[in-house]
Write a protein that holds these residues in place. Structure first.
Motif, PDB file in Angstrom:
ATOM      1  N   GLN A  88      47.366  73.674  68.746  1.00 18.94           N
ATOM      2  CA  GLN A  88      46.287  72.710  68.957  1.00 18.94           C
ATOM      3  C   GLN A  88      46.127  71.875  67.696  1.00 18.94           C
ATOM      4  N   TYR A 150      42.442  75.205  75.599  1.00 16.98           N
ATOM      5  CA  TYR A 150      41.389  74.717  74.704  1.00 16.98           C
ATOM      6  C   TYR A 150      41.046  73.256  74.954  1.00 16.98           C
ATOM      7  N   LEU A 154      37.511  70.974  74.534  1.00 15.55           N
ATOM      8  CA  LEU A 154      37.612  69.908  73.532  1.00 15.55           C
ATOM      9  C   LEU A 154      37.350  68.560  74.192  1.00 15.55           C
ATOM     10  N   PHE A 192      45.850  76.115  64.638  1.00 15.78           N
ATOM     11  CA  PHE A 192      45.222  74.796  64.552  1.00 15.78           C
ATOM     12  C   PHE A 192      45.926  74.015  63.455  1.00 15.78           C
ATOM     13  N   HIS A 194      45.950  71.262  61.048  1.00 10.10           N
ATOM     14  CA  HIS A 194      44.868  70.525  60.397  1.00 10.10           C
ATOM     15  C   HIS A 194      45.422  69.291  59.692  1.00 10.10           C
ATOM     16  N   TYR A 231      35.508  65.023  67.926  1.00 11.54           N
ATOM     17  CA  TYR A 231      36.578  66.004  68.114  1.00 11.54           C
ATOM     18  C   TYR A 231      36.545  67.068  67.025  1.00 11.54           C
ATOM     19  N   ARG A 232      36.254  66.654  65.802  1.00 11.61           N
ATOM     20  CA  ARG A 232      36.173  67.626  64.718  1.00 11.61           C
ATOM     21  C   ARG A 232      35.096  68.665  65.014  1.00 11.61           C
ATOM     22  N   TYR A 235      36.290  70.974  67.762  1.00 16.68           N
ATOM     23  CA  TYR A 235      37.253  71.942  67.249  1.00 16.68           C
ATOM     24  C   TYR A 235      36.546  73.033  66.447  1.00 16.68           C
ATOM     25  N   TRP A 249      42.387  82.740  65.107  1.00 18.10           N
ATOM     26  CA  TRP A 249      42.960  81.419  64.833  1.00 18.10           C
ATOM     27  C   TRP A 249      43.588  81.410  63.444  1.00 18.10           C
TER      28      TRP A 249
END
Length: 296
Positions: A88, A150, A154, A192, A194, A231-232, A235, A249
Motif C-alpha cells: 500500500q 485497505y 482509504l 506501507f 512511505h 489520504y495521509r 492511512y 504493518w
C-alpha cells in the motif's frame, strides 16, 4: 514521534544485529501513527548507500529463491503455509516497482500477483472482502497484492463512498479477516511505502516528460494529489487501527527506490527464514528406484 521509530538515521536497537529489519521497520500495534514523524528518504537500517544497497539486494535473490522453492515443495506434502505481501502507498510510491524488482527474484510459477482496481459490478454485489479472499495464495505460494482490501478504508473514507458507520466496522472486519488468515497458515506481510510529497511530484513530472512513460500517467493522479492531507489521515487511521500482532504493518521509506527494494527483500527473507520450510522426504525406496532405473 509516531509509532515505534523515527524515519531518519540508524538508531540504537534499529539494526539487523539488534533485532532485524522487521524490528526496525515495524509499526507498533495499537500505537498512534503520525506519518510526518517518518522521513520518506530515511535509511533507518541496512546499507548506507545505493551501490552497497544494490549489491546487498542482489545477494538476497538466491536465498529468497531457495526458500521459495522449499516452501512450495513442502506444500506437496500437505504443508498449508504461504506468504502474502500486501503493498500500500500513495500514487507513485513504488508498488509496481516492487513487483518488478523484488518479486522478480522469485520463480513466477510459485507467485500469485493481483493488482486491485476499482471494484467491478460483480464485486460490488458482494461484501468488500469477497474479491480479496478469491485472490489469496494457495499453500506453498507467495502472494502479492498491489493495493488491497485497505482501499476500502482509504478511498472509501476520502471519497465518502460508504456511510461512516459502515466504514468504521470495516477496520474490525479487516483485523478479523487477517487473524483468520494467520490461523490458516498465511504469513501476512503488510508494507506501507512511505513516499514524500515532493518526491511524488518529481515522479509524476518524470512520467510527463518521457513519452515512453505516458502510459503510466493518469490525469486523475493530479486530482488525487490535491487530496494528499486527507489520504495521509486515512492511512494513519488504517495503520493504527489495523496493525495487530498477527499482521503488523511495516513502514518502508520509499523515496529511494534502491532502499525500498533492499528493505522489502530483507523483510521477505526474514519472514521466510522464520517459516523455515523443508523439502519433504520422498515416499519411495531410493535404492530400489535407482536399481530399476539403471536396469532400463
Amino acid at each position: 514521534m509516531g509509532a515505534g521509530r523515527a524515519g531518519g538515521g540508524r538508531q540504537a536497537g534499529g539494526s539487523e544485529k539488534a533485532g532485524g529489519v522487521r524490528e526496525a521497520l515495524r509499526l507498533r500495534p495499537g500505537k498512534p501513527v503520525e506519518l510526518a514523524a517518518f522521513d520518506p528518504a530515511g535509511m533507518p537500517v541496512g546499507p548506507a548507500g545505493k551501490a552497497a544497497g544494490n549489491a546487498a539486494t542482489a545477494l538476497l535473490g538466491e536465498r529468497l529463491a531457495g526458500l521459495q522453492e522449499r516452501l512450495y515443495a513442502a506444500s506437496t506434502a500437505g504443508d498449508r503455509r504461504r506468504l502474502l505481501l500486501v503493498l500500500q502507498g500513495m500514487d507513485t510510491s513504488g508498488k509496481g516497482g516492487t513487483v518488478k524488482h523484488v518479486i522478480g527474484q522469485f520463480n513466477p510459477s510459485g507467485c500469485r500477483i493481483k493488482a486491485f482496481k476499482a471494484p467491478t459490478e460483480e464485486e460490488r454485489g458482494h461484501p468488500f472482502l469477497w474479491r480479496i479472499a478469491r485472490a489469496l495464495p494457495a499453500p506453498g505460494e507467495i502472494g502479492i497484492f498491489d493495493r488491497s482490501h485497505y482501499e476500502d478504508v482509504l478511498i472509501g473514507r476520502v471519497r465518502k463512498l460508504v456511510p461512516r458507520s459502515r466504514l468504521e466496522r470495516r477496520y474490525d472486519q479487516i483485523n478479523h479477516f487477517e487473524e483468520t488468515l494467520a490461523e490458516d497458515g498465511v504469513t501476512v506481510v503488510k508494507v506501507f511505502l512511505h513516499i514524500g510529497y515532493e518526491e511524488q511530484r518529481a515522479r509524476l513530472l518524470e512520467r510527463l516528460d518521457n513519452p515512453e512513460k505516458h502510459w503510466k500517467f493518469n490525469a486523475g493522479d493530479i486530482d488525487e494529489r490535491a487530496l494528499w492531507p486527507a489520504y495521509r489521515k486515512a492511512y494513519e487511521l488504517a495503520l493504527e487501527r489495523c496493525g495487530t500482532d498477527a499482521a503488523p504493518w511495516y513502514l518502508v521509506p520509499a523515496d529511494r527506490k534502491w532502499y525500498r527494494n533492499w528493505a522489502i527483500s530483507s523483510l521477505l527473507l526474514e519472514h521466510l527464514e522464520e517459516l523455515h520450510p523443508e523439502y519433504p522426504p520422498g515416499d519411495f525406496d531410493v535404492e530400489e528406484c535407482r536399481r530399476r532405473l539403471l536396469a532400463t
